[in-house]
Write a protein that holds these residues in place. Structure first.
Motif, PDB file in Angstrom:
ATOM      1  N   ARG A   1       0.831  -1.207   0.000  1.00  0.00           N
ATOM      2  CA  ARG A   1       0.000   0.000   0.000  1.00  0.00           C
ATOM      3  C   ARG A   1       0.868   1.260   0.000  1.00  0.00           C
ATOM      4  N   VAL A   2       1.916   1.232   0.831  1.00  0.00           N
ATOM      5  CA  VAL A   2       2.823   2.378   0.912  1.00  0.00           C
ATOM      6  C   VAL A   2       3.497   2.612  -0.439  1.00  0.00           C
ATOM      7  N   ILE A   3       3.930   1.523  -1.073  1.00  0.00           N
ATOM      8  CA  ILE A   3       4.608   1.651  -2.360  1.00  0.00           C
ATOM      9  C   ILE A   3       3.669   2.243  -3.407  1.00  0.00           C
ATOM     10  N   LYS A   4       2.436   1.764  -3.390  1.00  0.00           N
ATOM     11  CA  LYS A   4       1.445   2.250  -4.350  1.00  0.00           C
ATOM     12  C   LYS A   4       1.184   3.731  -4.129  1.00  0.00           C
ATOM     13  N   GLU A   5       1.044   4.129  -2.870  1.00  0.00           N
ATOM     14  CA  GLU A   5       0.768   5.527  -2.553  1.00  0.00           C
ATOM     15  C   GLU A   5       1.946   6.432  -2.894  1.00  0.00           C
ATOM     16  N   THR A   6       3.169   5.950  -2.629  1.00  0.00           N
ATOM     17  CA  THR A   6       4.351   6.769  -2.863  1.00  0.00           C
ATOM     18  C   THR A   6       4.625   6.941  -4.349  1.00  0.00           C
ATOM     19  N   THR A   7       4.511   5.848  -5.100  1.00  0.00           N
ATOM     20  CA  THR A   7       4.964   5.896  -6.489  1.00  0.00           C
ATOM     21  C   THR A   7       3.826   6.105  -7.474  1.00  0.00           C
ATOM     22  N   GLN A   8       2.573   5.941  -7.019  1.00  0.00           N
ATOM     23  CA  GLN A   8       1.418   6.047  -7.913  1.00  0.00           C
ATOM     24  C   GLN A   8       1.539   5.105  -9.101  1.00  0.00           C
ATOM     25  N   GLN A   9       2.191   3.972  -8.874  1.00  0.00           N
ATOM     26  CA  GLN A   9       2.345   2.998  -9.956  1.00  0.00           C
ATOM     27  C   GLN A   9       1.534   1.756  -9.627  1.00  0.00           C
ATOM     28  N   ASP A  10       1.112   1.036 -10.686  1.00  0.00           N
ATOM     29  CA  ASP A  10       0.476  -0.258 -10.443  1.00  0.00           C
ATOM     30  C   ASP A  10       1.561  -1.279 -10.144  1.00  0.00           C
ATOM     31  N   LEU A  11       1.287  -2.125  -9.166  1.00  0.00           N
ATOM     32  CA  LEU A  11       2.302  -3.106  -8.786  1.00  0.00           C
ATOM     33  C   LEU A  11       2.244  -4.303  -9.734  1.00  0.00           C
TER      34      LEU A  11
ATOM     35  N   GLY B   1       9.791   1.770  -3.167  1.00  0.00           N
ATOM     36  CA  GLY B   1       9.314   1.715  -4.555  1.00  0.00           C
ATOM     37  C   GLY B   1       9.482   0.328  -5.148  1.00  0.00           C
ATOM     38  N   ILE B   2       8.920   0.145  -6.330  1.00  0.00           N
ATOM     39  CA  ILE B   2       8.972  -1.177  -6.983  1.00  0.00           C
ATOM     40  C   ILE B   2      10.420  -1.594  -7.247  1.00  0.00           C
ATOM     41  N   GLU B   3      11.199  -0.655  -7.827  1.00  0.00           N
ATOM     42  CA  GLU B   3      12.594  -1.003  -8.151  1.00  0.00           C
ATOM     43  C   GLU B   3      13.414  -1.281  -6.899  1.00  0.00           C
ATOM     44  N   SER B   4      13.113  -0.523  -5.845  1.00  0.00           N
ATOM     45  CA  SER B   4      13.797  -0.744  -4.571  1.00  0.00           C
ATOM     46  C   SER B   4      13.610  -2.188  -4.125  1.00  0.00           C
ATOM     47  N   GLU B   5      12.387  -2.670  -4.224  1.00  0.00           N
ATOM     48  CA  GLU B   5      12.080  -4.038  -3.781  1.00  0.00           C
ATOM     49  C   GLU B   5      12.713  -5.047  -4.742  1.00  0.00           C
ATOM     50  N   GLU B   6      12.674  -4.722  -6.027  1.00  0.00           N
ATOM     51  CA  GLU B   6      13.233  -5.660  -7.014  1.00  0.00           C
ATOM     52  C   GLU B   6      14.740  -5.839  -6.858  1.00  0.00           C
TER      53      GLU B   6
END
Lengths: 288, 330
Positions: A231-241, B164-169
């Motif tokens: 949820r935090v990642i989605k809110e921070t980056t506004q990207q679809d996971l 972020g996504i890349e951070s996790e990846e």
């Protein structure tokens, strides 16, 4: 830090809520009706689709260790409210209700036991206790476990599950990440093996300390594993996971995990690994 | 000039002062007495406000867009800063900078997080939130310092590691964890300073040290006040209350023996006088460095281990044997 995955935990509670107190329960993955006793005999695995139900810490110990080989260490350690934390409810009342719920003083069980013929120092985190968040007691018990294992030359196995650091203990909880990692530095320098087993869910502060410092990192299938919550990642980056993001299989593909192991094969896999880690194995082979 | 909400009285006085100066220039009136009076009042008001900041106000000061960032301090405290780049694996993270520098005539490795002041620089350094490669770069530089027996100084001002996504990846958690473990193995003096925001694991990932210093208006916390408020109060607007509850100020950390010393800031915060802030920081670092110089490499490692080993209070029941002994005695 800890309930970063608060939204995600709805799947957790959903998993739990779907298990009524009756004889049967519905598998949240394949919707099959599962006979509870049978499911427990199968270590919480759905016979039809292989879904891994969460299992308790005591059951986990029983499943991994040889009968009656477990000797618990430091069971009496209790958390204190050094910040006098006042939020919507007090930390003290949270501790009390969780102690009552689980019958334990904090979120990890530590001790010594045998897996196959291998003596190990084992810790199992208990997600039912405040989301197995790491405060001073969890940090201290894990550190003592590792230090004692270093002194007695034992391998360490930690079955991880955690929402992260325990917010109610403020910076003290953050420092447990350093403390446990420091103990692992000494354990590693002594040439001893350490195997973390990541179960659903392992996140945040625990993930950014002892959970990812294994010589070999093992995970159960379909477990949520990550630093920040989805949820935090989605809110921070506004990207679809991406599909399967932060699941065991995703992390295997991205190179963090050594293996994803079905719970049925977990014990035999650990035995096999510990066999390889046995220092005199090379010598034995030459002698025979 | 950017002003925080609680600085309003100061801003009003400054406006008045400006007007007065115009008046005196336009009409050739002598208002020097009045000007002096207002200047004194500004000083006094600033002192009063900054001596009584609430934890949440301190968090805002630590995030002040004009707050000196680690590079501002490095440029003032040291000479010959020679920046080194990259983690030798993936990229050069601009949220963490580091390199060799001369501090009071001796060579040190100095590593800091970095924030930006405008959109362009903030995009470059990702608003001070490091990616995994940032932590891996920091560790590479620390190991380099250990090899050549140089003290390590880290200056930390980050909201946290980047979620972020890349951070996790690329496994941000593992990058931090490895730093935590490896920092215990570097046999050189290690001093860390929280200069602004000490954002949880992202800050700790470069601060396993012999001496932890914190600037007067900086904070160090397991979670941001907003994050804590979102979880406990279900509303980020309660950040004020969360900041109180988390006990995250420099004073709290000294009280809990989690930090070793507070670095005083100029009245009105470090952003009002970069030179004075950097000078105070330099003096404190030199003082602790001199003390650590007396320790052998082995003692430095032991000191660091003991420091973190002692953190975290808990209750422990008395062992049965000792209890029995005590009963007999009484």
């Amino acid at each position: 830090m800890f309930p970063f995955f608060r939204k995600k935990s709805s799947t957790l509670t959903a998993r739990k809520r779907d298990v009524p107190d009756g004889l049967w329960t519905k598998c949240p993955s394949c919707s099959e009706l599962v006979y509870r006793k049978q499911m427990h005999r199968d270590h919480g695995i759905c016979a039809k689709c292989g879904f891994h139900f969460p299992i308790g810490a005591a059951e986990r110990i029983e499943m991994l260790l040889e009968n009656k080989s477990f000797e618990e260490w430091d069971a009496g350690l209790e958390s204190v409210d050094s910040l006098e934390f006042t939020g919507t409810s007090s930390y003290v009342s949270k501790l009390e209700s969780n102690m009552k719920k689980t019958g334990r003083k904090d979120a990890v069980i530590c001790g010594r036991g045998r897996i196959g013929e291998h003596a190990v120092a084992l810790a199992v985190m208990d997600f039912d206790f405040l989301a197995a968040s790491m405060g001073a007691v969890v940090g201290e018990k894990i550190t003592r476990l590792i230090e004692r294992a270093t002194a007695e030359r034992l391998p360490v196995v930690i079955v991880c599950a955690s929402g992260g650091a325990r917010m109610y203990e403020g910076l003290f909880s953050l420092m447990q990440m350093a403390k446990t990692s420091g103990a692992l530095a000494r354990h590693a320098a002594a040439g001893l093996p350490y195997i973390p087993v990541l179960t659903h869910p392992t996140t945040a502060g625990v993930m950014a300390s002892f959970a990812t410092l294994g010589d070999v990192i093992v995970a159960e299938p379909d477990a949520l594993i990550g630093f920040a919550g989805p949820r935090v990642i989605k809110e921070t980056t506004q990207q679809d996971l991406p599909d399967g993001f932060q699941k065991s299989e995703f992390l295997l593909k991205h190179g963090l995990l050594d293996m994803v192991v079905n719970r049925k094969e977990l014990k035999s896999t650990l035995i096999q690994l510990l066999d390889y880690f046995r220092p005199h194995r090379q010598g034995e082979a030459k002698a025979s | 000039m950017y002003a925080l909400l609680f600085e309003k009285p100061i801003v009003e006085l400054e406006k008045k002062l400006e007007e007065l100066r115009h008046v005196s220039a336009d009409q050739a009136l002598d208002v020097s007495g009045e000007i002096e009076r207002i200047q004194k009042k500004i000083e006094q008001s600033r002192r009063e406000i900054y001596e009584n900041l609430t934890p949440w106000q301190k968090v805002q000061v630590s995030r002040h867009p004009m707050r000196p960032y680690p590079l501002d301090h490095i440029r003032r405290m040291t000479t010959g800063f020679l920046e080194l780049h990259g983690d030798r694996d993936y990229a050069d993270d601009r949220a963490i900078i580091g390199g060799f520098a001369m501090l009071d005539g001796r060579s040190v490795m100095i590593i800091g997080t970095q924030k930006g002041r405008d959109t362009k620089s903030n995009l470059e350094c990702n608003f001070g939130c490091p990616y995994p490669e940032g932590y891996r770069k920091a560790l590479r530089l620390m190991k380099l310092a250990a090899k050549f027996k140089m003290p390590i100084i880290t200056l930390v001002d980050t909201p946290g590691a980047f979620p972020g996504i890349e951070s996790e990846e690329r496994h941000i958690a593992e990058a931090i964890a490895v730093n935590l473990r490896e920092m215990f193995t570097l046999p050189v003096p290690f001093i860390s300073v929280i200069t602004g925001e000490g954002g949880s694991g992202g800050a700790l990932g470069m601060a396993v040290c012999n001496r932890l210093l914190i600037m007067e208006h900086a904070y160090y916390s397991v979670i941001s006040p907003e994050g804590c408020a979102a979880i406990l109060w279900k509303d980020r607007a309660y950040a004020n209350q969360a900041a109180d509850a988390l006990r995250l100020t420099a004073k709290d950390l000294i009280q809990f023996k989690l930090a070793d010393e507070v670095v005083p800031e100029p009245v009105g915060g470090a952003h009002t006088n970069y030179d004075a802030a950097a000078e105070a920081l330099k003096q404190k670092i030199l003082k602790h460095l001199a003390a650590l110089d007396k320790l052998s490499p082995q003692q430095l490692l032991e000191d660091r281990y003991r420091k973190f080993r002692a953190m975290g209070p808990f209750k422990e029941p008395e062992p049965e044997s000792r209890r029995r002994f005590r009963r007999k005695k009484s």
